[in-house]
Design an enzyme around this catalytic site. Structure first.
Site, PDB file in Angstrom:
ATOM      1  NE  ARG A 426       6.117  -6.595  11.050  1.00 25.47           N
ATOM      2  CZ  ARG A 426       6.331  -5.931  10.038  1.00 25.47           C
ATOM      3  NH1 ARG A 426       7.202  -4.899   9.995  1.00 25.47           N
ATOM      4  NH2 ARG A 426       5.857  -6.269   8.757  1.00 25.47           N
ATOM      5  CD  GLN A 444       1.498  -5.239   6.204  1.00 27.33           C
ATOM      6  OE1 GLN A 444       1.476  -6.527   5.947  1.00 27.33           O
ATOM      7  NE2 GLN A 444       2.621  -4.853   5.873  1.00 27.33           N
ATOM      8  CE  LYS A 532      11.857  -1.199   0.434  1.00 29.04           C
ATOM      9  NZ  LYS A 532      11.453  -0.825   1.838  1.00 29.04           N
TER      10      LYS A 532
END
Length: 714
Positions: A426, A444, A532
């Site tokens: 990013r 991740q 989420k």
């Protein structure tokens, strides 16, 4: 007649115009004196706000006991701080002064560079302003008059913001306290005297106008304020503790990681000791994944732009992504051209220059010069799709979806659980980078589950149980669970409202069945494709960190996205549900948090060096090396200090390096086959047989025992 409903269920009626202050006074003089602001039908308002002449409203009067009042007071304190700076210095240009989670700041431009040496004078002037008890007066006027007012005050940033950022507004509001006037939406406290004495300037930093590094450089003055002096004292103590635990400092001291501008800002270079911690975590997670039926996969670091267009990550995350890698020389220019057209961020002359430059680089597509910005962007986009374009991978999920789609699937195959320690990228702004906790490249502990509707509850429950277990193994048991739902009024979410409702109901039901702490829905916190469940962990000095996450997704598998299917027992195609799951989130960020949580003193199972052999003298070196080899053979991470230095110096050095255990060996230990065990936390444990010491260390490591270092009392 106006009817006001109060939180206690009572009502008050008025047949003449009243403000919130009038209502508070009608309820009681004590409340009127303590009142800070109010909430009218859920919206914060100043006490001077005039209520409608008739109808029904819900009203809540806020005092300093209400959590919402602190944010309002801090907003007002930011104005007081700016006023103090302007009293002390000429030529101050004001930018913005928002509230943060723990305080507030104000961006401003001054002829003089401020430093911490100026803080005492600014704080003294703030005390004077607070003692003057200046009323906060709201002023509303037309935008044209507001531009003129800011021009007369010489506030260039405010003039620009009125003409651009607030370009669509017909009227705006200002707040005045004494001689100080500032463009502001509000809400504010009644007067400066309500701020009290519990405030503190904290630091000064650089900033840019509207966060744009190409714009004017500003000075950002950070501060905080509380209603209670003891709360301020405790907050300042936590800040001092946080400084001592700063992962950037400890990471350098303990040789865990480094960042080098030549390698790239925001890109972590893991040193051997830091890599050991990461490897221990990854090995632990891999064992958990195998036990829970996950299959390991690997995916590339880049992917076709079209893949992320299908998923919605491009252009949704466009501003935080690296530019596309294009096979055609004009590709990146055309991509930037499209972006600026769609943002309506192009003057006609700039548009012509960009088109000319694109032609020079070989752009041969059509360009409807008389068309709308969207028509022009569509023409450029059509040309771009004729050439290969790649992105540094911003997310792993589209790649895992393509693995799922690589062959036909049956209901008998589901659930399919795909896991990867996948690196993503990013483009964070340079001013937002922060050691390991805000980076441009990170890995991740990612996994994606493809399952049937009937399997959703069990799969979500399994993900939550795994996350709870991982956090427990690190002693991080103080957390709350946040349910991130969509904001129905926002346009950032994709997919059908019915699917969103189903997904939100499913995750809320499972979370509450498991009695997870918190579980309150927070609208606006969902991912763009689905709701989420976030684990918000409180570390040992009281700071909150959003770490593990579980996300339920009916949208990416849908026909409008990837069109995923499986063949059901009826021999017909059905749509699977997708679950995104990452117990730690980012390895970089998580380990940065761990460094600060443990203050670098990791539990035995994670420590890069678990034990160190210390010799009393050179006469015991041979035995010391024998002990070290037995420790290594047992699977412990061990090293030895065989220098001729005094034992006390060796112990101090090992303590400073935060080694969990020291095994001291002398001639007597050699003769008896023992070691003298010294615990980093508990000190000297005495002599014990070497085999017993090894068994003790192996048992503590296998149990993943966490003995947190207590925080010193304030």
């Amino acid at each position: 007649m106006l009817t006001i409903s109060l939180p206690d269920g009572s009502q008050r009626q008025f047949n003449q115009p009243v403000t919130l202050r009038d209502v508070a006074l009608d309820i009681g003089e004590g409340l009127a004196k303590a009142a800070i602001a109010g909430e009218v039908d859920g919206k914060p308002r100043d006490l001077s706000y005039q209520l409608p002449g008739d109808g029904n409203v819900q009203l809540r009067i806020l005092t300093k006991r209400d959590p919402e009042a602190l944010e309002i007071m801090r907003h007002s304190a930011a104005h007081v701080m700016a006023q103090a700076v302007m009293r002390l210095h000429e030529g101050v240009q004001l930018a913005f002064g928002p509230v943060t989670d723990t305080g507030f700041y104000y961006d401003m431009q001054l002829p003089k560079a401020l430093s911490e040496d100026d803080f005492a004078a600014i704080e003294a002037e703030m005390k004077k302003i607070i003692k003057e008890n200046l009323a906060f007066e709201r002023i509303e006027q037309l935008k044209a008059d507001s531009v003129q007012l800011c021009e007369e005050m010489g506030q260039e940033f405010k003039v620009e913001h009125l003409q651009t950022g607030l370009g669509e507004e017909e009227s705006v509001s200002f707040y005045r306290q004494g001689e100080f006037v500032d463009l502001c939406r509000g809400v504010h406290i009644p007067s400066t005297g309500h701020i009290g004495k519990a405030f503190k300037l904290l630091s000064i930093a650089g900033a840019y106008w509207k966060g744009d590094a190409s714009r004017q450089q500003l000075q950002r003055l950070y501060a905080t304020a509380f209603f209670d002096r003891q709360e301020l004292k405790e907050h300042l103590h936590r800040l001092e503790e946080a400084k001592k635990r700063d992962h950037r400092v400890l990471g350098k001291q303990l040789d865990l990681f480094t960042i080098d501008s030549k390698a790239g800002s925001g890109l972590i270079l893991w040193l051997p000791k830091g890599a050991t911690i990461r490897q221990c975590l990854e090995d632990y997670l891999r064992d958990e994944l195998r036990r829970r039926g996950y299959q390991a996969v690997y995916t590339p670091h880049i992917g076709r732009v079209e893949l992320y267009e299908t998923s919605g990550h491009f252009p949704y995350y466009r501003d935080s992504q690296f530019p596309p890698l294009c096979e055609h020389e004009a590709g990146q220019l055309v991509d930037a051209f499209v972006d600026r057209l769609r943002k309506n961020d192009l003057e006609k002359s700039d548009e012509e220059k960009l088109l000319q430059a694109a032609r020079v680089l070989g752009y041969e597509g059509e360009y409807p010069a008389q068309g709308s910005h969207e028509e022009k962007a569509a023409a450029l986009d059509a040309w771009a799709h004729e050439h290969e374009r790649y992105l540094l991978k911003p997310m792993n999920c589209p790649h895992h979806i393509m693995i799922y789609k690589s062959k036909p699937r049956s209901y008998r195959d589901l659930p399919i659980r795909l896991a990867e320690f996948g690196s993503v990228y990013r483009y964070e702004q340079s001013g937002e980078l922060n050691g390991m906790t805000r980076v441009r490249g990170f890995t991740q502990d990612d996994a994606h589950i493809f399952c049937t509707d009937d399997q959703v509850a069990d799969e979500v429950r399994g993900c939550l149980e795994m996350t709870k277990g991982v956090l427990a193994s690190l002693g991080m048991t103080n957390y709350r669970v946040r349910l991130g739902f969509r904001d129905p009024d926002s346009s950032k979410y994709v997919g059908d409202a019915e699917l969103w409702d189903r997904a939100e109901a499913a995750i809320e039901r499972v979370a509450k069945e498991m009695n997870l702490p918190g579980c309150e829905p927070e609208p606006g916190e969902a991912a763009f494709y689905g709701p989420k469940i976030d684990f918000v962990v409180t570390d040992c000095i009281g700071r909150e960190w959003q770490l593990g996450t579980v996300q339920l997704d009916y949208n990416l598998p849908s026909e409008g996205r990837f069109g995923l299917e499986y063949i059901g027992p009826d021999n017909k195609p059905h749509r699977p549900v997708m679950i995104h799951r990452a117990p730690l989130g980012s390895m970089e960020r998580f380990i940065g948090v761990l460094i600060e949580h443990f203050s670098g003193a990791f539990p035995l199972w994670l420590s890069p060096e678990q034990c160190r052999v210390l010799t009393v003298s050179e006469k015991s070196e041979e035995y010391g090396r024998e002990v070290e080899q037995k420790l290594l053979a047992a699977g412990l991470r061990a090293a030895g200090d065989y220098r001729g230095a005094k034992l006390g110096a060796k112990i101090r050095e090992a303590q400073l390096e935060l080694i969990p255990y020291m095994l001291v060996v002398g001639e007597k230990d050699r003769d008896n086959g023992t070691v003298t065990v010294r615990d980093r936390q508990d000190g000297d444990l005495g002599a014990m047989p070497l085999d017993e010491a090894i068994a003790k260390l192996l048992d503590e490591s296998a149990r993943k025992l966490v003995r947190e270092r207590p925080v010193e009392a304030s």
